[in-house]
Design a protein around this motif. Sequence first.
Motif, mmCIF file in Angstrom:
data_model
loop_
_atom_site.group_PDB
_atom_site.id
_atom_site.type_symbol
_atom_site.label_atom_id
_atom_site.label_comp_id
_atom_site.label_asym_id
_atom_site.label_seq_id
_atom_site.Cartn_x
_atom_site.Cartn_y
_atom_site.Cartn_z
ATOM 1 N N TRP A 33 -1.196 33.686 -22.982
ATOM 2 C CA TRP A 33 -2.749 33.542 -23.214
ATOM 3 C C TRP A 33 -3.164 33.556 -24.657
ATOM 4 N N PRO A 34 -2.928 34.728 -25.217
ATOM 5 C CA PRO A 34 -3.112 34.694 -26.768
ATOM 6 C C PRO A 34 -2.169 33.979 -27.494
ATOM 7 N N TYR A 35 -0.914 33.798 -26.894
ATOM 8 C CA TYR A 35 0.022 32.903 -27.547
ATOM 9 C C TYR A 35 -0.345 31.270 -27.719
ATOM 10 N N ARG A 36 -1.139 31.080 -26.704
ATOM 11 C CA ARG A 36 -1.651 29.641 -26.789
ATOM 12 C C ARG A 36 -2.994 29.581 -27.181
ATOM 13 N N GLY A 37 -3.311 30.784 -27.699
ATOM 14 C CA GLY A 37 -4.739 30.607 -28.322
ATOM 15 C C GLY A 37 -5.932 30.677 -27.588
ATOM 16 N N GLU A 38 -5.756 31.064 -26.313
ATOM 17 C CA GLU A 38 -6.835 31.209 -25.469
ATOM 18 C C GLU A 38 -7.350 32.262 -25.212
ATOM 19 N N ASN A 39 -6.662 33.624 -25.889
ATOM 20 C CA ASN A 39 -7.309 34.638 -25.757
ATOM 21 C C ASN A 39 -7.460 35.195 -27.483
ATOM 22 N N PRO A 40 -8.574 35.652 -27.838
ATOM 23 C CA PRO A 40 -8.502 36.393 -29.296
ATOM 24 C C PRO A 40 -7.460 37.349 -29.502
ATOM 25 N N ILE A 41 -7.097 37.250 -30.773
ATOM 26 C CA ILE A 41 -5.742 38.243 -31.294
ATOM 27 C C ILE A 41 -6.463 38.936 -32.515
ATOM 28 N N ARG A 42 -5.798 40.022 -32.928
ATOM 29 C CA ARG A 42 -5.906 40.573 -33.881
ATOM 30 C C ARG A 42 -4.597 40.397 -34.843
ATOM 31 N N GLU A 43 -4.650 39.518 -35.830
ATOM 32 C CA GLU A 43 -3.299 39.302 -36.649
ATOM 33 C C GLU A 43 -2.646 40.295 -37.030
ATOM 34 N N GLY A 44 -1.312 40.147 -36.616
ATOM 35 C CA GLY A 44 -0.405 41.431 -37.051
ATOM 36 C C GLY A 44 -0.091 42.171 -35.626
ATOM 37 N N ALA A 45 -0.995 42.088 -34.863
ATOM 38 C CA ALA A 45 -0.803 43.476 -34.072
ATOM 39 C C ALA A 45 0.468 43.153 -33.111
ATOM 40 N N THR A 46 0.793 44.494 -32.612
ATOM 41 C CA THR A 46 2.223 44.172 -31.745
ATOM 42 C C THR A 46 1.649 43.950 -30.425
ATOM 43 N N ILE A 47 2.610 43.283 -29.726
ATOM 44 C CA ILE A 47 2.299 42.712 -28.435
ATOM 45 C C ILE A 47 3.322 43.106 -27.516
ATOM 46 N N GLY A 48 3.135 43.062 -26.073
ATOM 47 C CA GLY A 48 3.990 43.487 -25.129
ATOM 48 C C GLY A 48 3.574 44.607 -24.385
ATOM 49 N N HIS A 49 3.469 44.693 -23.082
ATOM 50 C CA HIS A 49 2.929 45.801 -22.410
ATOM 51 C C HIS A 49 3.865 46.298 -21.231
ATOM 52 N N GLU A 50 5.184 45.665 -20.940
ATOM 53 C CA GLU A 50 5.999 45.962 -20.257
ATOM 54 C C GLU A 50 7.461 46.880 -20.697
ATOM 55 N N CYS A 51 7.714 47.896 -19.946
ATOM 56 C CA CYS A 51 8.961 48.451 -20.571
ATOM 57 C C CYS A 51 9.406 49.543 -19.970
ATOM 58 N N ILE A 52 10.757 50.014 -20.021
ATOM 59 C CA ILE A 52 11.444 51.102 -19.321
ATOM 60 C C ILE A 52 12.203 51.813 -20.539
#
Lengths: 338, 338
Positions: B43-62
Amino acid sequence: MRATTIHGTRDIRVEEVPDPTLRRPTDAIVKITAGCVCGSDLWPYRGENPIREGATIGHECIGVVEEVGAEVRDVRVGDFVVVPFCHCDNTCAHCRNGAQSVCSNLGFTLSGQAEYARVTQADGTLVTTGGVPDDDLVPSLLALSDVMPTGWHAAVSAGVKEGDTVVVVGDGAVGLCGVLAASVLGAERIVALSRHEPRQAVARAFGATHVIAARGEAAVAEVRELTDGVGVDATLECVGTDEAMTTAIAVTRPGGGVGFVGAPHGVELSARSLFDKNVGVRGGMAPVRRYLPELLPMVLDRRIDPGRVFDLTLPLEQSPEGYRAMDERRAIKVLLQP
Amino acid sequence: MRATTIHGTRDIRVEEVPDPTLRRPTDAIVKITAGCVCGSDLWPYRGENPIREGATIGHECIGVVEEVGAEVRDVRVGDFVVVPFCHCDNTCAHCRNGAQSVCSNLGFTLSGQAEYARVTQADGTLVTTGGVPDDDLVPSLLALSDVMPTGWHAAVSAGVKEGDTVVVVGDGAVGLCGVLAASVLGAERIVALSRHEPRQAVARAFGATHVIAARGEAAVAEVRELTDGVGVDATLECVGTDEAMTTAIAVTRPGGGVGFVGAPHGVELSARSLFDKNVGVRGGMAPVRRYLPELLPMVLDRRIDPGRVFDLTLPLEQSPEGYRAMDERRAIKVLLQP
């Protein structure tokens, strides 16, 4: 026969109309012993729903089977019956799934405030009471034709279970029956939103543990305070307006459920607002026939008395006064005797 | 540390950013062994959600717990853990009600496509796997941080039960996990709506018994035919668009349920359309932590393999290519190795 008819906004009459007749071999004719006025009858009465001038009105009644079609097997002439307002074959896939109000052969009572009514799919629809009931049971049996199963459907749709805290939005007869339903289903705390003293009294008699007289945001704030800011497990929306639905969603805790049974008039739900709180929404026209095997014995054994919602009884000839009394909120629900 | 950052529409970079640090005594820092790209990152990648420029991204991990705050009791440095994307204390009223995604102390993984992530409410959030897992389990354990519990939440919210017929709208990784969830919950017939062959293959491997390549009204017509005009018991809406929700409601039988987990973008529901069919709607962000005690053993015992949704593995440095591959639907879901 004598029947209540509607001719325009706030123009209700009692007139002579042709008796209903058997049209299909699965029909029955019921001689009505008691009918009543429904909150939903007030929509056309107030000019908020379209009408056909001179049409009979009323969809709730009980009575005695007068005549049956050639294919009716289970119901017999002389049986005393509860007439669910929505008729169903009780055999189609939807009925087997418990969605009798979306039956493939759905029909409706069209002259419930009259001397006789035609019932389609008589074998599927009608439920016999096992003999002529005692007079004191008449109001509660009549309540089984719509208002009590509708309140019950709100509670089932909201997912009310043992120990829950529940809010009921709407203090009409349906909302009050919703209080009763929540109580029977084991809710521990039941909050009725009502500012009318006679309705508050019925709500308390039906099991309400709390009454909140405020509306809208003020009501939401009171419920929040009562629940330490958490919200309630289940909410019964028994009005059908946008404000009522907004209140219902707002008082429900994250992960809780809203059951709605008031016919929605222009209500739009934002999927986002449901998503953010993980609140479920479910409702619709009550599958009355589905619930009667459970509710009828409770009435016959005098375990529940939903008939308390009737606070005015009039002869059929005074139907127009019945409508006025309900419109002006002088009466909760009016019973009509043909 | 090295981390994936977003700078604008389709502008994903891997850069040096400050390491996350403990901010509260209930935080933990996890050294990530595997992260991934989520459909919602598009969604943000496609410009459909607002972003903060330079922010880290990703919410899935182990990964492995690197450091814990002074008040962390149950989680220890060196533990291998699944990191639910939404952090929760698992003790507040909402968590106790099973709504961990609406926790009073809600937090989120903010640098899941990186070398390290801060996890708030570590004791409530993190679930240890009991030792370093075998390599082949890594994708399925990673899937437990979001995508599998989200598919599971769709199925639970739709009310899927033994013997049901189910439709899954959406053939992204969440939809595919929804198929797997419905299968585990005992659905008898599972219809996946998908027109992409690799996704159809995963859907079948996860338990889909039918695949329908059509969309919108044509898909609805095919489901109707498959169910003799009745509709299905439960539908999983795993997209978040208006069209997907409309399709979901349309294919559901009267009295059935729709579970929705795609973040709704401008979706409005007509209460009337739900009312007329008595269809329930429930969904939202998945309470991941709630489902892990049930799902983790299934993964560790190799009873389910949700990791099959990963069909492309890249080193962290190639995050931008991972986004491109998912955006262009060349990959279902991309695993990133720091």
